[in-house]
Design an enzyme around this catalytic site. Structure first.
Site, PDB file in Angstrom:
ATOM      1  N   LEU A   1      -1.728   0.433   1.317  1.00 53.84           N
ATOM      2  CA  LEU A   1      -0.281   0.468   2.080  1.00 53.84           C
ATOM      3  C   LEU A   1       0.437  -1.179   1.554  1.00 53.84           C
ATOM      4  O   LEU A   1       0.019  -2.217   1.994  1.00 53.84           O
ATOM      5  CB  LEU A   1      -0.181   0.689   3.160  1.00 53.84           C
ATOM      6  CG  LEU A   1      -0.791   1.569   4.284  1.00 53.84           C
ATOM      7  CD1 LEU A   1      -1.187   0.806   6.323  1.00 53.84           C
ATOM      8  CD2 LEU A   1      -0.224   2.754   4.593  1.00 53.84           C
ATOM      9  N   HIS A   2       1.681  -0.446   1.308  1.00 52.33           N
ATOM     10  CA  HIS A   2       2.832  -1.998   1.156  1.00 52.33           C
ATOM     11  C   HIS A   2       4.316  -1.867   1.132  1.00 52.33           C
ATOM     12  O   HIS A   2       4.917  -2.946   0.925  1.00 52.33           O
ATOM     13  CB  HIS A   2       3.047  -1.839  -0.598  1.00 52.33           C
ATOM     14  CG  HIS A   2       2.632  -1.007  -1.950  1.00 52.33           C
ATOM     15  ND1 HIS A   2       2.477   0.143  -1.958  1.00 52.33           N
ATOM     16  CD2 HIS A   2       4.135  -0.852  -2.438  1.00 52.33           C
ATOM     17  CE1 HIS A   2       3.460   0.627  -2.452  1.00 52.33           C
ATOM     18  NE2 HIS A   2       4.291   0.339  -2.290  1.00 52.33           N
ATOM     19  N   ARG A   3       4.814  -1.119   1.125  1.00 54.13           N
ATOM     20  CA  ARG A   3       6.617  -0.673   1.788  1.00 54.13           C
ATOM     21  C   ARG A   3       6.468  -1.546   2.665  1.00 54.13           C
ATOM     22  O   ARG A   3       6.372  -1.716   3.787  1.00 54.13           O
ATOM     23  CB  ARG A   3       6.723   0.832   1.846  1.00 54.13           C
ATOM     24  CG  ARG A   3       6.177   1.871   0.850  1.00 54.13           C
ATOM     25  CD  ARG A   3       7.045   3.175   0.342  1.00 54.13           C
ATOM     26  NE  ARG A   3       7.336   3.522  -1.413  1.00 54.13           N
ATOM     27  CZ  ARG A   3       7.890   3.931  -1.997  1.00 54.13           C
ATOM     28  NH1 ARG A   3       8.537   2.776  -2.225  1.00 54.13           N
ATOM     29  NH2 ARG A   3       7.704   4.104  -3.060  1.00 54.13           N
TER      30      ARG A   3
END
Length: 373
Positions: A215-217
């Site tokens: 997860l990075h957004r």
């Protein structure tokens, strides 16, 4: 929609300059660079340095056989305005010096937008690989980048039929659009025999059954309250199955502050290279992600994918693949169903979106070669 011409291999005199800056770009560029090399096309790779450490950048060049970048601008991180401005200054200098016949940009990162803007103002033709993808969510920086880039591009290489439709709806001339397939899938299929799950499990001491998370957004990692809620849900999932999560630098501080790694069945890793990461995905019982590329890779690998987003620019991964858009409250129940064998279904290598056959790079090279001569 124009079809890719079939032409014999021949050398072209004008130089093609590839612009890459972030790890998804490297995976998409590799088959295009290789296919143009087969045709004897003169080319150069400009690395903007948007992703700059070894685990996010150099390891991809080594593993994918990409040539060493001819130029590394070393732009690094910063706000969107700061980064894009620095990219434009550096790229303008390179383009004026090189006078390329075509500039090729990939995906939807800031490097993509900056290169398209600079090239268009210098009257250098632009080709956009992965054109036409739309989430219809203008709060996503990537959506702004891809829409502007498509309007500036002389050639739009689309990965799926709906992408072609989006470009038509936006008034892009049909002669500029080519449905070529997905070069990211070219790379995956070319390395399929290197994704050795048993070897990775032994090397990293992975459990027999695990879930992969990435997860990075901004929508998932920038708000501490949202991060805390996601961590609580992931801990709930980890009560039933081990979670292995390579942590993107963008979200590391937020997840660590929220205590993600405090659960005994959550294992946080440093970012992985391409081969190790796709192998980790291939061996997972399921994947939780907000990455566009992972949605595509799980479609080919037949791994259930739970995408923590309200939308996706890759709906073909839902209609043809194993992907489902979810909210965090759905995660525990859906993971339990998947572990019980009653999950999202599966795909095989033959049950994939049109032209996701490992030949996209060659189709792109054929169109570019016809434009260069």
């Amino acid at each position: 929609m124009a079809s890719a011409p079939s032409r014999p291999a021949e050398a072209a005199t004008a130089e093609v300059v590839h612009i890459v800056g972030a790890r998804p770009n490297f995976v998409k560029a590799a088959p295009v660079v290789a296919a143009l090399a087969e045709r004897g096309v003169q080319q150069a790779v400009v690395h903007t340095g948007q992703h700059y450490d070894d685990r996010m950048s150099a390891v991809f060049f080594r593993e994918l056989g990409l040539p060493r970048p001819d130029v590394d601008l070393g732009v690094g991180s910063g706000s969107h305005a700061e980064q894009t401005a620095a990219l434009m200054v550096g790229l303008e200098r390179e383009f004026i010096e090189r006078s390329p016949g075509f500039v090729i940009v990939y995906g939807d990162v800031n490097s993509t937008l900056a290169a398209a803007l600079v090239a268009a103002k210098l009257h250098i033709p632009v080709a956009h690989v992965e054109a036409g993808l739309r989430s219809f969510d203008m709060t996503m920086p990537e959506e702004v980048n891809r829409r502007v880039t498509d309007q500036l591009s002389d050639l739009c290489f689309a990965t799926s039929p709906e992408a072609v439709g989006h470009l038509a709806n936006e008034g892009v001339d049909v002669e500029r659009v080519h449905l070529v397939g997905n070069p990211m899938i070219d790379t995956l299929l070319a390395h399929l025999d290197r994704f050795d799950v048993d070897a990775l499990r032994s090397r990293l001491d992975l459990p027999g059954t695990y879930l992969t998370a990435t997860l990075h957004r901004p929508a998932n990692v920038d708000d501490p309250a949202i991060v805390a809620r996601l961590v609580a849900r992931l801990h709930e999932v980890a009560d039933d199955v081990d979670i292995v999560m390579p942590v993107h630098p963008r979200g590391r501080a937020a997840f660590e502050a929220a205590g993600l790694g405090r659960h005994e069945r959550v294992r946080l890793l440093e970012p992985l290279g391409y081969i190790d990461f796709v192998t980790l995905v291939r061996g997972a019982a399921a994947v939780v992600t907000d990455s566009g590329g992972v949605q595509e890779e799980t479609t080919i690998l037949g791994v259930p994918c739970l995408t923590l987003r309200p939308n996706t620019e890759r709906p073909v991964t839902i209609t043809h693949g194993t992907n489902r858009l979810v909210v965090d409250s759905e995660l525990p129940g859906l993971v339990a169903k998947i572990l019980a064998g009653d999950g999202l279904g599966g795909t095989s290598i033959s049950d994939v979106p049109p032209l996701w056959d490992g030949q996209a790079g060659r189709r792109i090279a054929a169109v570019l070669a016809s434009e260069l001569v």
